[in-house]
Scaffold this motif. Structure first.
Motif, PDB file in Angstrom:
ATOM      1  N   PHE A 248      48.084 -95.420 -64.323  1.00 12.75           N
ATOM      2  CA  PHE A 248      49.376 -95.652 -64.976  1.00 12.75           C
ATOM      3  C   PHE A 248      49.418 -97.080 -65.539  1.00 12.75           C
ATOM      4  O   PHE A 248      49.827 -97.303 -66.679  1.00 12.75           O
ATOM      5  CB  PHE A 248      50.504 -95.435 -63.966  1.00 12.75           C
ATOM      6  N   ILE A 249      48.990 -98.054 -64.736  1.00 11.64           N
ATOM      7  CA  ILE A 249      48.961 -99.455 -65.181  1.00 11.64           C
ATOM      8  C   ILE A 249      48.012 -99.626 -66.358  1.00 11.64           C
ATOM      9  O   ILE A 249      48.338-100.307 -67.337  1.00 11.64           O
ATOM     10  CB  ILE A 249      48.580-100.398 -64.014  1.00 11.64           C
ATOM     11  N   GLU A 250      46.844 -98.990 -66.303  1.00 10.46           N
ATOM     12  CA  GLU A 250      45.894 -99.037 -67.420  1.00 10.46           C
ATOM     13  C   GLU A 250      46.538 -98.507 -68.698  1.00 10.46           C
ATOM     14  O   GLU A 250      46.331 -99.065 -69.786  1.00 10.46           O
ATOM     15  CB  GLU A 250      44.655 -98.189 -67.113  1.00 10.46           C
ATOM     16  N   THR A 251      47.307 -97.431 -68.575  1.00  9.17           N
ATOM     17  CA  THR A 251      47.986 -96.844 -69.738  1.00  9.17           C
ATOM     18  C   THR A 251      48.959 -97.851 -70.345  1.00  9.17           C
ATOM     19  O   THR A 251      48.999 -98.023 -71.561  1.00  9.17           O
ATOM     20  CB  THR A 251      48.720 -95.549 -69.329  1.00  9.17           C
ATOM     21  N   LEU A 252      49.725 -98.545 -69.512  1.00 11.92           N
ATOM     22  CA  LEU A 252      50.647 -99.570 -70.023  1.00 11.92           C
ATOM     23  C   LEU A 252      49.894-100.700 -70.715  1.00 11.92           C
ATOM     24  O   LEU A 252      50.323-101.190 -71.765  1.00 11.92           O
ATOM     25  CB  LEU A 252      51.504-100.124 -68.884  1.00 11.92           C
ATOM     26  N   HIS A 253      48.768-101.105 -70.151  1.00 12.74           N
ATOM     27  CA  HIS A 253      47.971-102.169 -70.782  1.00 12.74           C
ATOM     28  C   HIS A 253      47.376-101.707 -72.116  1.00 12.74           C
ATOM     29  O   HIS A 253      47.386-102.462 -73.095  1.00 12.74           O
ATOM     30  CB  HIS A 253      46.875-102.655 -69.840  1.00 12.74           C
ATOM     31  N   LYS A 254      46.870-100.489 -72.165  1.00 10.09           N
ATOM     32  CA  LYS A 254      46.312 -99.950 -73.425  1.00 10.09           C
ATOM     33  C   LYS A 254      47.386 -99.860 -74.499  1.00 10.09           C
ATOM     34  O   LYS A 254      47.111-100.023 -75.683  1.00 10.09           O
ATOM     35  CB  LYS A 254      45.689 -98.577 -73.188  1.00 10.09           C
ATOM     36  N   LEU A 255      48.598 -99.596 -74.068  1.00  7.08           N
ATOM     37  CA  LEU A 255      49.741 -99.528 -74.984  1.00  7.08           C
ATOM     38  C   LEU A 255      50.143-100.917 -75.483  1.00  7.08           C
ATOM     39  O   LEU A 255      50.876-101.046 -76.439  1.00  7.08           O
ATOM     40  CB  LEU A 255      50.920 -98.861 -74.253  1.00  7.08           C
ATOM     41  N   LYS A 256      49.606-101.938 -74.824  1.00  8.87           N
ATOM     42  CA  LYS A 256      49.934-103.341 -75.117  1.00  8.87           C
ATOM     43  C   LYS A 256      51.411-103.635 -74.831  1.00  8.87           C
ATOM     44  O   LYS A 256      52.099-104.291 -75.593  1.00  8.87           O
ATOM     45  CB  LYS A 256      49.556-103.714 -76.548  1.00  8.87           C
ATOM     46  N   ALA A 257      51.851-103.118 -73.679  1.00  4.74           N
ATOM     47  CA  ALA A 257      53.234-103.307 -73.252  1.00  4.74           C
ATOM     48  C   ALA A 257      53.310-104.282 -72.080  1.00  4.74           C
ATOM     49  O   ALA A 257      54.227-104.220 -71.272  1.00  4.74           O
ATOM     50  CB  ALA A 257      53.834-101.953 -72.857  1.00  4.74           C
ATOM     51  N   GLY A 258      52.340-105.177 -71.990  1.00  6.00           N
ATOM     52  CA  GLY A 258      52.237-106.093 -70.862  1.00  6.00           C
ATOM     53  C   GLY A 258      53.436-106.993 -70.649  1.00  6.00           C
ATOM     54  O   GLY A 258      53.709-107.407 -69.523  1.00  6.00           O
ATOM     55  N   ASP A 259      54.182-107.300 -71.706  1.00  4.87           N
ATOM     56  CA  ASP A 259      55.363-108.160 -71.549  1.00  4.87           C
ATOM     57  C   ASP A 259      56.583-107.386 -71.049  1.00  4.87           C
ATOM     58  O   ASP A 259      57.622-107.965 -70.781  1.00  4.87           O
ATOM     59  CB  ASP A 259      55.700-108.852 -72.865  1.00  4.87           C
ATOM     60  N   CYS A 260      56.443-106.082 -70.875  1.00 10.97           N
ATOM     61  CA  CYS A 260      57.570-105.235 -70.466  1.00 10.97           C
ATOM     62  C   CYS A 260      57.647-105.018 -68.962  1.00 10.97           C
ATOM     63  O   CYS A 260      58.650-104.524 -68.467  1.00 10.97           O
ATOM     64  CB  CYS A 260      57.462-103.865 -71.134  1.00 10.97           C
ATOM     65  N   PHE A 261      56.593-105.374 -68.218  1.00  6.86           N
ATOM     66  CA  PHE A 261      56.552-105.015 -66.815  1.00  6.86           C
ATOM     67  C   PHE A 261      55.761-106.016 -65.985  1.00  6.86           C
ATOM     68  O   PHE A 261      55.004-106.825 -66.517  1.00  6.86           O
ATOM     69  CB  PHE A 261      55.953-103.620 -66.643  1.00  6.86           C
ATOM     70  N   GLN A 262      55.967-105.936 -64.684  1.00 10.99           N
ATOM     71  CA  GLN A 262      55.148-106.605 -63.686  1.00 10.99           C
ATOM     72  C   GLN A 262      54.659-105.529 -62.736  1.00 10.99           C
ATOM     73  O   GLN A 262      55.311-104.487 -62.583  1.00 10.99           O
ATOM     74  CB  GLN A 262      55.962-107.610 -62.867  1.00 10.99           C
ATOM     75  N   TYR A 263      53.547-105.772 -62.092  1.00  8.29           N
ATOM     76  CA  TYR A 263      53.094-104.840 -61.068  1.00  8.29           C
ATOM     77  C   TYR A 263      52.489-105.626 -59.909  1.00  8.29           C
ATOM     78  O   TYR A 263      51.959-106.713 -60.081  1.00  8.29           O
ATOM     79  CB  TYR A 263      52.119-103.807 -61.623  1.00  8.29           C
ATOM     80  N   PHE A 264      52.655-105.047 -58.713  1.00  8.32           N
ATOM     81  CA  PHE A 264      52.260-105.711 -57.483  1.00  8.32           C
ATOM     82  C   PHE A 264      51.480-104.735 -56.612  1.00  8.32           C
ATOM     83  O   PHE A 264      51.837-103.558 -56.502  1.00  8.32           O
ATOM     84  CB  PHE A 264      53.498-106.203 -56.722  1.00  8.32           C
ATOM     85  N   ASP A 265      50.443-105.240 -55.966  1.00  5.39           N
ATOM     86  CA  ASP A 265      49.620-104.421 -55.075  1.00  5.39           C
ATOM     87  C   ASP A 265      50.460-103.764 -53.991  1.00  5.39           C
ATOM     88  O   ASP A 265      51.422-104.354 -53.496  1.00  5.39           O
ATOM     89  CB  ASP A 265      48.556-105.280 -54.386  1.00  5.39           C
ATOM     90  N   THR A 266      50.059-102.564 -53.630  1.00  9.34           N
ATOM     91  CA  THR A 266      50.643-101.878 -52.483  1.00  9.34           C
ATOM     92  C   THR A 266      49.496-101.318 -51.638  1.00  9.34           C
ATOM     93  O   THR A 266      48.389-101.123 -52.140  1.00  9.34           O
ATOM     94  CB  THR A 266      51.564-100.708 -52.897  1.00  9.34           C
ATOM     95  N   ASP A 267      49.776-101.084 -50.406  1.00  5.40           N
ATOM     96  CA  ASP A 267      48.833-100.436 -49.506  1.00  5.40           C
ATOM     97  C   ASP A 267      49.425 -99.063 -49.207  1.00  5.40           C
ATOM     98  O   ASP A 267      50.302 -98.932 -48.360  1.00  5.40           O
ATOM     99  CB  ASP A 267      48.667-101.268 -48.234  1.00  5.40           C
ATOM    100  N   VAL A 268      48.966 -98.054 -49.955  1.00  6.16           N
ATOM    101  CA  VAL A 268      49.468 -96.690 -49.791  1.00  6.16           C
ATOM    102  C   VAL A 268      48.469 -95.928 -48.928  1.00  6.16           C
ATOM    103  O   VAL A 268      47.295 -95.821 -49.271  1.00  6.16           O
ATOM    104  CB  VAL A 268      49.671 -95.988 -51.152  1.00  6.16           C
ATOM    105  N   ARG A 269      48.976 -95.425 -47.816  1.00  4.89           N
ATOM    106  CA  ARG A 269      48.129 -94.705 -46.860  1.00  4.89           C
ATOM    107  C   ARG A 269      48.788 -93.402 -46.440  1.00  4.89           C
ATOM    108  O   ARG A 269      50.010 -93.296 -46.393  1.00  4.89           O
ATOM    109  CB  ARG A 269      47.908 -95.555 -45.606  1.00  4.89           C
ATOM    110  N   PHE A 270      47.919 -92.438 -46.133  1.00  4.07           N
ATOM    111  CA  PHE A 270      48.406 -91.208 -45.529  1.00  4.07           C
ATOM    112  C   PHE A 270      48.797 -91.522 -44.086  1.00  4.07           C
ATOM    113  O   PHE A 270      48.327 -92.503 -43.501  1.00  4.07           O
ATOM    114  CB  PHE A 270      47.328 -90.119 -45.566  1.00  4.07           C
TER     115      PHE A 270
END
Length: 191
Positions: A68-90
């Motif tokens: 999803f983040i790659e898609t936003l970067h390819k769209l060149k929408a980097g100034d529209c969002f921030q993203y932060f690491d998460t630890d997602v576990r079952f």
């Protein structure tokens, strides 16, 4: 044409933010769409029951995949969002892969007060029963954004970014016109 991007109802992920107390100081930033200082933002620890898609929610927190983040970067929408690491576990302890908290910071003052049905609280639009947007307030450069002062962070796409997302093969996403969204949320609060 504008569309709202949201989690597909059929792809619900049972997700629990384990360290939720650490994020209380950031709730207002998230609600307001204000940038967060990255070194102050703690690592989210999320436990899930079932297989996650490319987007899911844990309370007010929107969690997205690396794709999803790659898609936003390819769209060149980097100034529209921030993203932060998460630890997602079952719940059994196994990692679910690379996921991020997505924070949309591009805000546009486009809420149509005359045509929308809502309550106003401390300068915020809450309990929106009908959402209307002033389309003239949105430019072609506004690829991905949220409505300013709306008590819920809705991810809105313009027609260019919508086409881009639809070609991306991301899982767990639904796209809604304003009318479709209004019909989907007629009952209850949009908080």
């Amino acid at each position: 044409m504008l569309k709202l991007l949201d989690v597909k109802i059929d792809d619900y992920v049972d997700a629990e933010l384990v360290n939720s107390d650490e994020f209380k100081p950031f709730g207002k930033h998230v609600a307001a769409g204000k940038p967060i200082v990255s070194h102050e933002f703690p690592l989210m620890i999320i436990l899930i029951q079932n297989e996650p898609k490319d987007i899911f929610k844990s309370g007010i927190w929107t969690i997205v995949s690396a794709k999803f983040i790659e898609t936003l970067h390819k769209l060149k929408a980097g100034d529209c969002f921030q993203y932060f690491d998460t630890d997602v576990r079952f719940k059994n302890g196994n990692s679910a892969g690379k996921y991020y908290f997505l924070h949309i910071v591009r805000r546009i003052d486009c809420f149509d007060e005359a045509k929308s049905s809502y309550e106003m609280k401390n300068g915020w639009y809450f309990n929106v029963k009908k959402l209307e947007i002033i389309h003239e307030s949105v430019s072609d450069e506004d690829l991905v954004f949220r409505v300013d002062n709306l008590g819920r962070a809705l991810l809105i796409l313009n027609s260019l970014s919508l086409e881009f997302f639809q070609r991306s093969d991301l899982k767990g996403i639904d796209y809604f016109s304003l009318d479709e969204w209004n019909n989907r949320y007629k009952i209850g609060s949009t908080q």
